[in-house]
Design a protein around this motif. Sequence first.
Motif, PDB file in Angstrom:
ATOM      1  N   ARG A   1       1.067  -1.402  -0.237  1.00  0.00           N
ATOM      2  CA  ARG A   1       0.399   0.288   0.390  1.00  0.00           C
ATOM      3  C   ARG A   1       1.201   1.019  -0.373  1.00  0.00           C
ATOM      4  NH1 ARG A   1      -2.786  -3.055   4.379  1.00  0.00           N
ATOM      5  NH2 ARG A   1      -4.532  -4.070   3.602  1.00  0.00           N
ATOM      6  N   LYS A   2       1.912   0.952   0.149  1.00  0.00           N
ATOM      7  CA  LYS A   2       2.743   2.327   0.776  1.00  0.00           C
ATOM      8  C   LYS A   2       3.237   2.537  -0.698  1.00  0.00           C
ATOM      9  CE  LYS A   2       5.269   1.590   5.003  1.00  0.00           C
ATOM     10  NZ  LYS A   2       6.504   1.119   5.922  1.00  0.00           N
ATOM     11  N   ILE A   3       3.001   1.894  -1.793  1.00  0.00           N
ATOM     12  CA  ILE A   3       3.980   2.350  -3.035  1.00  0.00           C
ATOM     13  C   ILE A   3       2.559   1.819  -3.610  1.00  0.00           C
ATOM     14  CG2 ILE A   3       4.431   0.734  -5.585  1.00  0.00           C
ATOM     15  CD1 ILE A   3       6.115  -0.885  -3.509  1.00  0.00           C
ATOM     16  N   THR A   4       1.268   1.176  -3.469  1.00  0.00           N
ATOM     17  CA  THR A   4      -0.385   1.563  -5.013  1.00  0.00           C
ATOM     18  C   THR A   4      -0.525   3.062  -4.207  1.00  0.00           C
ATOM     19  OG1 THR A   4      -1.603   0.288  -2.810  1.00  0.00           O
ATOM     20  CG2 THR A   4      -0.236  -0.343  -4.910  1.00  0.00           C
ATOM     21  N   ASP A   5      -0.741   3.186  -2.845  1.00  0.00           N
ATOM     22  CA  ASP A   5      -1.531   4.281  -2.329  1.00  0.00           C
ATOM     23  C   ASP A   5      -0.667   5.424  -2.111  1.00  0.00           C
ATOM     24  OD1 ASP A   5      -3.705   2.708  -2.475  1.00  0.00           O
ATOM     25  OD2 ASP A   5      -3.686   2.311  -0.455  1.00  0.00           O
ATOM     26  N   LEU A   6       0.038   5.252  -2.193  1.00  0.00           N
ATOM     27  CA  LEU A   6       1.189   6.464  -0.915  1.00  0.00           C
ATOM     28  C   LEU A   6       1.632   7.195  -2.163  1.00  0.00           C
ATOM     29  CD1 LEU A   6       1.793   5.940   2.963  1.00  0.00           C
ATOM     30  CD2 LEU A   6      -0.138   6.977   1.998  1.00  0.00           C
ATOM     31  N   ARG A   7       2.331   5.794  -3.066  1.00  0.00           N
ATOM     32  CA  ARG A   7       3.308   6.240  -4.001  1.00  0.00           C
ATOM     33  C   ARG A   7       4.819   6.973  -3.674  1.00  0.00           C
ATOM     34  NH1 ARG A   7       0.697   5.976  -8.863  1.00  0.00           N
ATOM     35  NH2 ARG A   7      -1.631   4.827  -8.454  1.00  0.00           N
ATOM     36  N   ARG A   8       4.994   5.799  -2.315  1.00  0.00           N
ATOM     37  CA  ARG A   8       6.481   6.209  -2.184  1.00  0.00           C
ATOM     38  C   ARG A   8       7.964   5.804  -3.235  1.00  0.00           C
ATOM     39  NH1 ARG A   8       6.189   5.356   3.641  1.00  0.00           N
ATOM     40  NH2 ARG A   8       9.027   5.097   3.505  1.00  0.00           N
ATOM     41  N   PRO A   9       8.917   5.694  -3.558  1.00  0.00           N
ATOM     42  CA  PRO A   9       9.643   5.421  -3.708  1.00  0.00           C
ATOM     43  C   PRO A   9      10.049   4.706  -4.174  1.00  0.00           C
ATOM     44  CG  PRO A   9      10.444   7.731  -3.217  1.00  0.00           C
ATOM     45  CD  PRO A   9       8.609   7.446  -2.551  1.00  0.00           C
ATOM     46  N   CYS A  10      10.765   3.291  -4.181  1.00  0.00           N
ATOM     47  CA  CYS A  10      10.990   1.727  -3.972  1.00  0.00           C
ATOM     48  C   CYS A  10      11.678   1.080  -4.586  1.00  0.00           C
ATOM     49  CB  CYS A  10       9.796   1.382  -3.044  1.00  0.00           C
ATOM     50  SG  CYS A  10       9.996  -0.510  -2.846  1.00  0.00           S
ATOM     51  N   ASP A  11      12.636   0.604  -4.678  1.00  0.00           N
ATOM     52  CA  ASP A  11      13.317  -0.097  -5.754  1.00  0.00           C
ATOM     53  C   ASP A  11      12.620  -1.412  -5.965  1.00  0.00           C
ATOM     54  OD1 ASP A  11      15.291   1.987  -6.862  1.00  0.00           O
ATOM     55  OD2 ASP A  11      15.997   1.959  -5.104  1.00  0.00           O
ATOM     56  N   ILE A  12      12.649  -1.949  -4.902  1.00  0.00           N
ATOM     57  CA  ILE A  12      12.593  -3.867  -4.366  1.00  0.00           C
ATOM     58  C   ILE A  12      11.462  -3.292  -3.445  1.00  0.00           C
ATOM     59  CG2 ILE A  12      13.206  -6.244  -4.253  1.00  0.00           C
ATOM     60  CD1 ILE A  12      15.818  -5.054  -5.408  1.00  0.00           C
ATOM     61  N   ILE A  13      10.560  -4.530  -3.767  1.00  0.00           N
ATOM     62  CA  ILE A  13       9.366  -4.881  -2.348  1.00  0.00           C
ATOM     63  C   ILE A  13       9.716  -5.844  -2.109  1.00  0.00           C
ATOM     64  CG2 ILE A  13       7.655  -4.925  -4.527  1.00  0.00           C
ATOM     65  CD1 ILE A  13       5.193  -4.385  -2.083  1.00  0.00           C
ATOM     66  N   ALA A  14      10.036  -7.205  -1.168  1.00  0.00           N
ATOM     67  CA  ALA A  14      10.034  -8.160  -1.023  1.00  0.00           C
ATOM     68  C   ALA A  14       8.736  -8.530  -0.132  1.00  0.00           C
ATOM     69  CB  ALA A  14      11.085  -8.474  -0.237  1.00  0.00           C
ATOM     70  N   SER A  15       7.597  -9.484  -0.411  1.00  0.00           N
ATOM     71  CA  SER A  15       6.464  -9.815   0.125  1.00  0.00           C
ATOM     72  C   SER A  15       6.773 -11.586   1.435  1.00  0.00           C
ATOM     73  CB  SER A  15       5.568  -9.575  -0.454  1.00  0.00           C
ATOM     74  OG  SER A  15       4.355 -10.412   0.156  1.00  0.00           O
ATOM     75  N   ALA A  16       6.631 -11.593   2.241  1.00  0.00           N
ATOM     76  CA  ALA A  16       6.262 -12.883   3.235  1.00  0.00           C
ATOM     77  C   ALA A  16       5.415 -13.517   1.784  1.00  0.00           C
ATOM     78  CB  ALA A  16       6.101 -12.652   4.225  1.00  0.00           C
ATOM     79  N   ASP A  17       4.232 -13.085   1.491  1.00  0.00           N
ATOM     80  CA  ASP A  17       3.154 -14.308   0.373  1.00  0.00           C
ATOM     81  C   ASP A  17       3.362 -13.713  -0.861  1.00  0.00           C
ATOM     82  OD1 ASP A  17       0.933 -15.311  -0.448  1.00  0.00           O
ATOM     83  OD2 ASP A  17      -0.129 -14.211   1.272  1.00  0.00           O
ATOM     84  N   TYR A  18       3.734 -14.179  -1.890  1.00  0.00           N
ATOM     85  CA  TYR A  18       3.622 -14.106  -3.618  1.00  0.00           C
ATOM     86  C   TYR A  18       2.377 -13.280  -3.537  1.00  0.00           C
ATOM     87  CZ  TYR A  18       1.134 -17.964  -5.131  1.00  0.00           C
ATOM     88  OH  TYR A  18       0.018 -18.760  -5.479  1.00  0.00           O
ATOM     89  N   VAL A  19       1.694 -13.513  -3.337  1.00  0.00           N
ATOM     90  CA  VAL A  19      -0.213 -13.698  -3.957  1.00  0.00           C
ATOM     91  C   VAL A  19      -0.663 -11.843  -3.868  1.00  0.00           C
ATOM     92  CG1 VAL A  19      -2.472 -13.533  -2.974  1.00  0.00           C
ATOM     93  CG2 VAL A  19      -0.786 -15.443  -3.172  1.00  0.00           C
ATOM     94  N   VAL A  20       0.649 -11.071  -2.506  1.00  0.00           N
ATOM     95  CA  VAL A  20       0.358 -10.015  -2.071  1.00  0.00           C
ATOM     96  C   VAL A  20       0.849  -9.286  -3.477  1.00  0.00           C
ATOM     97  CG1 VAL A  20       1.512  -7.689  -0.840  1.00  0.00           C
ATOM     98  CG2 VAL A  20       0.493  -9.593   0.145  1.00  0.00           C
ATOM     99  N   ILE A  21       2.594  -9.465  -4.073  1.00  0.00           N
ATOM    100  CA  ILE A  21       2.649  -9.092  -5.019  1.00  0.00           C
ATOM    101  C   ILE A  21       2.168  -8.825  -6.179  1.00  0.00           C
ATOM    102  CG2 ILE A  21       5.265  -8.672  -6.571  1.00  0.00           C
ATOM    103  CD1 ILE A  21       5.939  -9.043  -4.787  1.00  0.00           C
ATOM    104  N   ASP A  22       1.147 -10.500  -6.340  1.00  0.00           N
ATOM    105  CA  ASP A  22       0.945 -10.256  -7.496  1.00  0.00           C
ATOM    106  C   ASP A  22      -0.530  -9.975  -7.882  1.00  0.00           C
ATOM    107  OD1 ASP A  22       2.064 -12.926  -8.862  1.00  0.00           O
ATOM    108  OD2 ASP A  22       0.662 -14.662  -7.810  1.00  0.00           O
ATOM    109  N   ARG A  23      -1.947  -9.492  -6.648  1.00  0.00           N
ATOM    110  CA  ARG A  23      -2.061  -9.307  -6.526  1.00  0.00           C
ATOM    111  C   ARG A  23      -2.178  -7.617  -7.102  1.00  0.00           C
ATOM    112  NH1 ARG A  23      -6.540 -12.027  -3.389  1.00  0.00           N
ATOM    113  NH2 ARG A  23      -6.465 -14.010  -4.164  1.00  0.00           N
ATOM    114  N   LEU A  24      -1.776  -6.698  -6.049  1.00  0.00           N
ATOM    115  CA  LEU A  24      -1.154  -5.590  -5.705  1.00  0.00           C
ATOM    116  C   LEU A  24      -0.413  -4.560  -6.521  1.00  0.00           C
ATOM    117  CD1 LEU A  24      -1.917  -5.210  -2.188  1.00  0.00           C
ATOM    118  CD2 LEU A  24      -3.483  -4.428  -3.918  1.00  0.00           C
TER     119      LEU A  24
END
Length: 249
Positions: A26-49
């Motif tokens: 949500r920091k990326i999708t909603d707040l548009r925070r600058p980021c190079d890489i997002i890592a998730s403990a659930d691949y579904v989060v990245i797939d969906r969002l």
Amino acid sequence: MSDAFMRMHPKVRILSEGAGSLDCARKITDLRRPCDIIASADYVVIDRLIVPKFASENRPFARNEMALVHTSKSRFAHEINSDNWKEIILRPQVYIGRSDPDADPCGYRTLLTLKLAGCEQEVKAKKNQFMRPKEVDLLALLESGSVDYIFLYKSVAIQHGLPYVALSDSINLSNVALAQHYASVGMYVRGNTPSDSLYMEGAPMVYSFAVLDNAPNPKVAKAFADFMSDPRGGLAIMEQMGQTPIEQQ
């Protein structure tokens, strides 16, 4: 992994920011925070969002499993085991902790594990329980004796040298061969907005990362992503930390 990469490349500084995977997205999708890489403990989060609007590829890199973590001072620690854990954590004098399912994959995975074990409602109704935004927040409660048991990833228990009760494959979300069985349970969590929701079904526990399309430092991001996927680099570190690595095909 960050420390190892920075030793290899002394001019690089990796600035990491930890939060529950849903909150990170949500920091990326909603707040548009600058980021190079997002890592998730659930691949579904990245797939969906995140994919495909913010990144073109979701790259799995490790597996994990749910465990019931405690200390030597936890109530009934001397008698709890893989067979009697449900009966013990439901005792009135036992305090338990779990993370927030709307913020953190560990939180909804805890409830999915409890659904598979057939005791979700009993645990949710228990008075002696604490909920925190993400799983690592629970460690302070456990180590201070405020709670007796927390639902946590096995790797975190190993990294902190904590004893844990190993849960059976039928409920710990670790076995790829049991994907259909895990998918028999699911739950809704908060989506990108308060009125939105995501349905998260039980699934084998797979961690993943993505390099964002608008990464401020694309060359270094790609180099670090390659290091994370290297069997002699990041994947070897993950294995040392108690997680099963997934090599890229």
